[in-house]
Design a protein around this motif. Structure first.
Motif, PDB file in Angstrom:
ATOM      1  N   ILE A   1      21.154   3.985  -0.230  1.00 51.37           N
ATOM      2  CA  ILE A   1      19.784   3.499  -0.016  1.00 51.37           C
ATOM      3  C   ILE A   1      19.781   1.976   0.064  1.00 51.37           C
ATOM      4  N   HIS A   2      19.093   1.468   1.076  1.00 51.78           N
ATOM      5  CA  HIS A   2      18.885   0.021   1.211  1.00 51.78           C
ATOM      6  C   HIS A   2      17.388  -0.235   1.326  1.00 51.78           C
ATOM      7  N   ARG A   3      16.871  -0.993   0.393  1.00 49.04           N
ATOM      8  CA  ARG A   3      15.464  -1.380   0.386  1.00 49.04           C
ATOM      9  C   ARG A   3      15.417  -2.877   0.598  1.00 49.04           C
ATOM     10  N   LYS A   4      14.637  -3.322   1.615  1.00 50.25           N
ATOM     11  CA  LYS A   4      14.676  -4.741   1.944  1.00 50.25           C
ATOM     12  C   LYS A   4      13.300  -5.316   2.235  1.00 50.25           C
ATOM     13  N   ASN A   5      13.138  -6.561   1.933  1.00 49.72           N
ATOM     14  CA  ASN A   5      12.027  -7.405   2.377  1.00 49.72           C
ATOM     15  C   ASN A   5      10.690  -6.698   2.494  1.00 49.72           C
TER      16      ASN A   5
ATOM     17  N   CYS B   1       6.160  -2.651  -1.020  1.00 48.76           N
ATOM     18  CA  CYS B   1       5.652  -1.344  -1.439  1.00 48.76           C
ATOM     19  C   CYS B   1       6.383  -0.927  -2.713  1.00 48.76           C
ATOM     20  N   ASN B   2       5.837   0.044  -3.408  1.00 49.46           N
ATOM     21  CA  ASN B   2       6.459   0.548  -4.632  1.00 49.46           C
ATOM     22  C   ASN B   2       7.425   1.668  -4.285  1.00 49.46           C
ATOM     23  N   VAL B   3       8.630   1.620  -4.871  1.00 48.51           N
ATOM     24  CA  VAL B   3       9.641   2.643  -4.617  1.00 48.51           C
ATOM     25  C   VAL B   3      10.092   3.221  -5.956  1.00 48.51           C
ATOM     26  N   TYR B   4      10.054   4.554  -6.025  1.00 41.48           N
ATOM     27  CA  TYR B   4      10.473   5.272  -7.220  1.00 41.48           C
ATOM     28  C   TYR B   4      11.666   6.151  -6.857  1.00 41.48           C
ATOM     29  N   ILE B   5      12.809   5.849  -7.477  1.00 37.82           N
ATOM     30  CA  ILE B   5      14.045   6.586  -7.232  1.00 37.82           C
ATOM     31  C   ILE B   5      14.391   7.270  -8.549  1.00 37.82           C
ATOM     32  N   GLU B   6      14.155   8.595  -8.613  1.00 28.03           N
ATOM     33  CA  GLU B   6      14.251   9.309  -9.882  1.00 28.03           C
ATOM     34  C   GLU B   6      15.014  10.619  -9.760  1.00 28.03           C
ATOM     35  N   ARG B   7      15.845  10.887 -10.766  1.00 32.33           N
ATOM     36  CA  ARG B   7      16.563  12.155 -10.908  1.00 32.33           C
ATOM     37  C   ARG B   7      17.395  12.527  -9.684  1.00 32.33           C
ATOM     38  N   ASN B   8      18.115  11.561  -9.146  1.00 33.52           N
ATOM     39  CA  ASN B   8      19.011  11.791  -8.012  1.00 33.52           C
ATOM     40  C   ASN B   8      20.455  11.710  -8.488  1.00 33.52           C
TER      41      ASN B   8
ATOM     42  N   ARG C   1      15.388  -8.523  -2.125  1.00 31.03           N
ATOM     43  CA  ARG C   1      14.223  -9.381  -1.852  1.00 31.03           C
ATOM     44  C   ARG C   1      12.918  -8.592  -1.747  1.00 31.03           C
ATOM     45  N   VAL C   2      12.568  -7.912  -2.819  1.00 28.84           N
ATOM     46  CA  VAL C   2      11.349  -7.103  -2.816  1.00 28.84           C
ATOM     47  C   VAL C   2      10.269  -7.754  -3.660  1.00 28.84           C
ATOM     48  N   ASN C   3       9.020  -7.439  -3.337  1.00 24.76           N
ATOM     49  CA  ASN C   3       7.885  -8.043  -4.025  1.00 24.76           C
ATOM     50  C   ASN C   3       7.156  -7.072  -4.933  1.00 24.76           C
ATOM     51  N   ARG C   4       7.511  -5.827  -4.927  1.00 17.93           N
ATOM     52  CA  ARG C   4       6.825  -4.813  -5.718  1.00 17.93           C
ATOM     53  C   ARG C   4       7.790  -4.078  -6.627  1.00 17.93           C
ATOM     54  N   GLN C   5       7.266  -3.100  -7.341  1.00 16.93           N
ATOM     55  CA  GLN C   5       8.028  -2.363  -8.326  1.00 16.93           C
ATOM     56  C   GLN C   5       9.065  -1.447  -7.691  1.00 16.93           C
ATOM     57  N   THR C   6      10.254  -1.468  -8.293  1.00 12.11           N
ATOM     58  CA  THR C   6      11.279  -0.474  -8.009  1.00 12.11           C
ATOM     59  C   THR C   6      11.596   0.193  -9.336  1.00 12.11           C
TER      60      THR C   6
ATOM     61  N   GLY D   1       0.783  -1.214   0.000  1.00 11.54           N
ATOM     62  CA  GLY D   1       0.000   0.000   0.000  1.00 11.54           C
ATOM     63  C   GLY D   1       0.819   1.270   0.000  1.00 11.54           C
ATOM     64  N   LYS D   2       2.081   1.209   0.345  1.00  5.72           N
ATOM     65  CA  LYS D   2       2.922   2.401   0.380  1.00  5.72           C
ATOM     66  C   LYS D   2       3.509   2.687  -0.992  1.00  5.72           C
ATOM     67  N   ILE D   3       3.697   3.965  -1.248  1.00  2.00           N
ATOM     68  CA  ILE D   3       4.442   4.419  -2.412  1.00  2.00           C
ATOM     69  C   ILE D   3       5.507   5.362  -1.885  1.00  2.00           C
ATOM     70  N   ILE D   4       6.760   5.076  -2.199  1.00  2.00           N
ATOM     71  CA  ILE D   4       7.876   5.876  -1.723  1.00  2.00           C
ATOM     72  C   ILE D   4       8.505   6.561  -2.931  1.00  2.00           C
TER      73      ILE D   4
END
Length: 186
Positions: free
Chosen positions: A126-130, A133-140, A158-163, A104-107
């Motif tokens: 950045i460390h995204r784990k387990n 949620c959807n994570v968008y890393i843009e223009r950094n 080990r993520v289940n959603r979109q990066t 349900g989260k969008i980061i």
């Protein structure tokens, strides 16, 4: 501004678990966590954040136009049995931002500068784990970040959603094992 703060476990600068938060002109510099997120650590489903004046709903965490410089996540274990000899056990994930959340989260992490951050484990910046949620890393811009394990700038584990990693610049990042700039496992 969050400068030269220390947490023994998570979130050297800030640790977000519950509540509503507002940040403006974000700067995280020289913060240290013994576990995760030298600059910023967030987890759980019940965070509402407003950063740079943007009100966000319960499903959003938005981090635009911030600076994360020289933050570290690691700990040292000293072997006291040998006089004058120090044995270091280095652990810690994400020098700048550690992400752990559920569905349900969008980061959004957009238009930020990550420089000189250090992780004793994975994810120099950045460390995204387990999580789910959807994570968008843009223009950094990721410059000179170091992971003493995987993912010099970003470790996506080990993520289940979109990066989505889009239009970022990676220069001079290092990992001791895999992915000098980026490592993704899932």
């Amino acid at each position: 501004k969050f400068i030269s703060n220390l947490a023994i476990n998570q979130g050297g600068g800030v640790n977000l678990k519950k509540g509503t938060y507002t940040f403006s002109n974000c700067e995280f510099t020289s913060n240290r966590a013994g576990g995760e997120g030298g600059g910023l650590y967030f987890t759980r489903d019940d965070i509402t954040a407003s950063i740079m004046g943007n009100s966000l709903s319960m499903i959003w965490i938005h981090i635009p136009s911030c600076t994360f410089t020289n933050n570290t996540a690691y700990s040292l274990e000293v072997n006291q049995e040998v006089l004058l000899e120090i044995t270091n056990r280095i652990i810690g994930f994400s020098g700048a931002i550690s992400i752990s959340c559920t569905s349900g989260k969008i980061i959004n992490i957009t238009n930020n500068f990550f420089s000189g951050n250090l992780a004793g484990g994975d994810g120099g910046a950045i460390h995204r784990k387990n999580e789910d949620c959807n994570v968008y890393i843009e223009r950094n811009l990721f410059s000179g970040n170091i992971a003493l394990d995987d993912g010099g700038a970003i470790n996506n584990d080990r993520v289940n959603r979109q990066t989505r990693i889009y239009l970022n610049t990676f220069e001079g990042n290092r990992a001791s094992d895999q992915g000098g700039a980026l490592r993704s496992n899932g």
